[in-house]
Design a protein around this motif. Sequence first.
Motif, PDB file in Angstrom:
ATOM      1  N   TRP A   6      33.528  79.239  59.029  1.00 29.46           N
ATOM      2  CA  TRP A   6      33.003  78.949  60.363  1.00 29.46           C
ATOM      3  C   TRP A   6      31.397  79.660  60.413  1.00 29.46           C
ATOM      4  O   TRP A   6      30.555  78.928  60.483  1.00 29.46           O
ATOM      5  CB  TRP A   6      33.788  78.885  61.523  1.00 29.46           C
ATOM      6  CG  TRP A   6      33.013  78.248  62.547  1.00 29.46           C
ATOM      7  CD1 TRP A   6      32.109  77.270  62.919  1.00 29.46           C
ATOM      8  CD2 TRP A   6      33.057  78.883  63.982  1.00 29.46           C
ATOM      9  NE1 TRP A   6      31.842  77.035  63.978  1.00 29.46           N
ATOM     10  CE2 TRP A   6      32.190  78.065  64.818  1.00 29.46           C
ATOM     11  CE3 TRP A   6      33.696  79.853  64.777  1.00 29.46           C
ATOM     12  CZ2 TRP A   6      32.040  78.166  66.270  1.00 29.46           C
ATOM     13  CZ3 TRP A   6      33.587  79.993  65.905  1.00 29.46           C
ATOM     14  CH2 TRP A   6      32.771  79.177  66.809  1.00 29.46           C
ATOM     15  N   LEU A   7      31.544  80.690  60.313  1.00 31.01           N
ATOM     16  CA  LEU A   7      30.342  81.647  60.430  1.00 31.01           C
ATOM     17  C   LEU A   7      29.307  81.447  59.284  1.00 31.01           C
ATOM     18  O   LEU A   7      28.285  81.350  59.207  1.00 31.01           O
ATOM     19  CB  LEU A   7      30.700  83.136  60.443  1.00 31.01           C
ATOM     20  CG  LEU A   7      31.242  83.675  61.894  1.00 31.01           C
ATOM     21  CD1 LEU A   7      31.786  84.976  61.761  1.00 31.01           C
ATOM     22  CD2 LEU A   7      30.458  83.249  62.936  1.00 31.01           C
ATOM     23  N   LEU A   8      30.004  81.330  58.031  1.00 32.62           N
ATOM     24  CA  LEU A   8      29.278  81.180  56.759  1.00 32.62           C
ATOM     25  C   LEU A   8      28.640  79.712  56.812  1.00 32.62           C
ATOM     26  O   LEU A   8      27.452  79.796  56.306  1.00 32.62           O
ATOM     27  CB  LEU A   8      30.073  81.536  55.675  1.00 32.62           C
ATOM     28  CG  LEU A   8      30.359  82.991  55.241  1.00 32.62           C
ATOM     29  CD1 LEU A   8      31.174  83.215  54.303  1.00 32.62           C
ATOM     30  CD2 LEU A   8      29.159  83.842  55.261  1.00 32.62           C
ATOM     31  N   ALA A  14      25.051  78.815  56.503  1.00 31.92           N
ATOM     32  CA  ALA A  14      24.313  77.809  55.651  1.00 31.92           C
ATOM     33  C   ALA A  14      23.448  76.759  56.315  1.00 31.92           C
ATOM     34  O   ALA A  14      22.368  76.312  55.597  1.00 31.92           O
ATOM     35  CB  ALA A  14      25.386  77.229  54.840  1.00 31.92           C
ATOM     36  N   LEU A  15      23.675  76.429  57.581  1.00 31.76           N
ATOM     37  CA  LEU A  15      22.948  75.418  58.206  1.00 31.76           C
ATOM     38  C   LEU A  15      21.809  76.015  58.377  1.00 31.76           C
ATOM     39  O   LEU A  15      20.526  75.388  58.345  1.00 31.76           O
ATOM     40  CB  LEU A  15      23.734  75.027  59.338  1.00 31.76           C
ATOM     41  CG  LEU A  15      24.631  73.790  59.363  1.00 31.76           C
ATOM     42  CD1 LEU A  15      25.123  73.469  60.661  1.00 31.76           C
ATOM     43  CD2 LEU A  15      23.708  72.393  58.775  1.00 31.76           C
ATOM     44  N   LEU A  16      21.844  77.274  58.884  1.00 30.78           N
ATOM     45  CA  LEU A  16      20.341  78.074  59.005  1.00 30.78           C
ATOM     46  C   LEU A  16      19.316  78.031  57.780  1.00 30.78           C
ATOM     47  O   LEU A  16      18.161  77.855  57.740  1.00 30.78           O
ATOM     48  CB  LEU A  16      20.828  79.155  59.649  1.00 30.78           C
ATOM     49  CG  LEU A  16      21.146  79.559  61.282  1.00 30.78           C
ATOM     50  CD1 LEU A  16      21.136  80.731  61.573  1.00 30.78           C
ATOM     51  CD2 LEU A  16      20.166  78.585  61.954  1.00 30.78           C
ATOM     52  N   SER A  48      19.087  77.544  66.917  1.00 28.71           N
ATOM     53  CA  SER A  48      19.279  78.872  67.023  1.00 28.71           C
ATOM     54  C   SER A  48      20.799  78.946  66.296  1.00 28.71           C
ATOM     55  O   SER A  48      21.148  77.999  65.763  1.00 28.71           O
ATOM     56  CB  SER A  48      19.814  79.259  68.571  1.00 28.71           C
ATOM     57  OG  SER A  48      20.491  78.419  69.133  1.00 28.71           O
ATOM     58  N   PHE A  49      21.166  80.156  66.297  1.00 34.34           N
ATOM     59  CA  PHE A  49      22.572  80.504  65.769  1.00 34.34           C
ATOM     60  C   PHE A  49      23.587  79.860  66.434  1.00 34.34           C
ATOM     61  O   PHE A  49      24.590  79.570  65.925  1.00 34.34           O
ATOM     62  CB  PHE A  49      22.611  81.854  65.537  1.00 34.34           C
ATOM     63  CG  PHE A  49      23.769  82.284  64.563  1.00 34.34           C
ATOM     64  CD1 PHE A  49      23.771  81.921  63.261  1.00 34.34           C
ATOM     65  CD2 PHE A  49      25.067  82.882  65.193  1.00 34.34           C
ATOM     66  CE1 PHE A  49      25.157  82.056  62.429  1.00 34.34           C
ATOM     67  CE2 PHE A  49      26.189  83.024  64.446  1.00 34.34           C
ATOM     68  CZ  PHE A  49      26.248  82.920  63.057  1.00 34.34           C
ATOM     69  N   ALA A  54      26.957  73.126  65.341  1.00 39.20           N
ATOM     70  CA  ALA A  54      26.788  72.003  64.370  1.00 39.20           C
ATOM     71  C   ALA A  54      27.852  72.092  63.023  1.00 39.20           C
ATOM     72  O   ALA A  54      28.390  71.263  62.959  1.00 39.20           O
ATOM     73  CB  ALA A  54      25.407  72.099  63.870  1.00 39.20           C
ATOM     74  N   ALA A  55      28.106  73.379  62.807  1.00 43.75           N
ATOM     75  CA  ALA A  55      29.069  73.626  61.703  1.00 43.75           C
ATOM     76  C   ALA A  55      30.377  73.240  62.255  1.00 43.75           C
ATOM     77  O   ALA A  55      31.157  72.648  61.421  1.00 43.75           O
ATOM     78  CB  ALA A  55      29.110  75.138  61.354  1.00 43.75           C
ATOM     79  N   LEU A  56      30.675  73.530  63.433  1.00 43.82           N
ATOM     80  CA  LEU A  56      32.228  73.079  64.149  1.00 43.82           C
ATOM     81  C   LEU A  56      32.113  71.410  64.157  1.00 43.82           C
ATOM     82  O   LEU A  56      33.096  70.964  63.749  1.00 43.82           O
ATOM     83  CB  LEU A  56      32.302  73.694  65.204  1.00 43.82           C
ATOM     84  CG  LEU A  56      33.691  73.176  66.192  1.00 43.82           C
ATOM     85  CD1 LEU A  56      34.658  73.862  65.375  1.00 43.82           C
ATOM     86  CD2 LEU A  56      33.440  73.594  67.480  1.00 43.82           C
ATOM     87  N   VAL A  57      31.171  70.792  64.572  1.00 40.47           N
ATOM     88  CA  VAL A  57      31.103  69.318  64.704  1.00 40.47           C
ATOM     89  C   VAL A  57      31.268  68.909  63.364  1.00 40.47           C
ATOM     90  O   VAL A  57      31.910  67.809  63.143  1.00 40.47           O
ATOM     91  CB  VAL A  57      30.059  68.782  65.664  1.00 40.47           C
ATOM     92  CG1 VAL A  57      29.740  67.394  65.490  1.00 40.47           C
ATOM     93  CG2 VAL A  57      29.961  69.412  66.862  1.00 40.47           C
TER      94      VAL A  57
END
Length: 117
Positions: A7-9, A13-15, A28-29, A35-38
């Motif tokens: 999830w953190l990575l 990756a989105l950033l 923001s982070f 966004a990564a969760l959704v």
Amino acid sequence: MKLLAKWLLSAMALLFVAYVYHGVEVKSFTSALLAALVIGLFNMVVRPVLLVLTLPVTVLTLGLFLFVINALMFWAAATVLEGFEVRGFVGALVGSLIYSAIGVVIESALERLFPRQ
């Protein structure tokens, strides 16, 4: 532990996608984490239904329609979240391609760090 790391990575990756490609914007982070969760939830719940519904088109295009489905999941996540913006379908397509490529690298690295038992 592996799920949290992924999830953190994925958020990082989105950033990175937002940094390299101007068609995707992440404020923001925290927005990247959401966004990564959704995106992960959409890929887990909505994507299998779309795969079944579009199976004839996917077979007819020799699997290339899967890129469209990935872009739609990416774009859908941007529509339900504030702080994560995708500019048009082409932005979603290119952004999802970059995000998916990084996701493959993340999954490979995590598999080496946390092997299945």
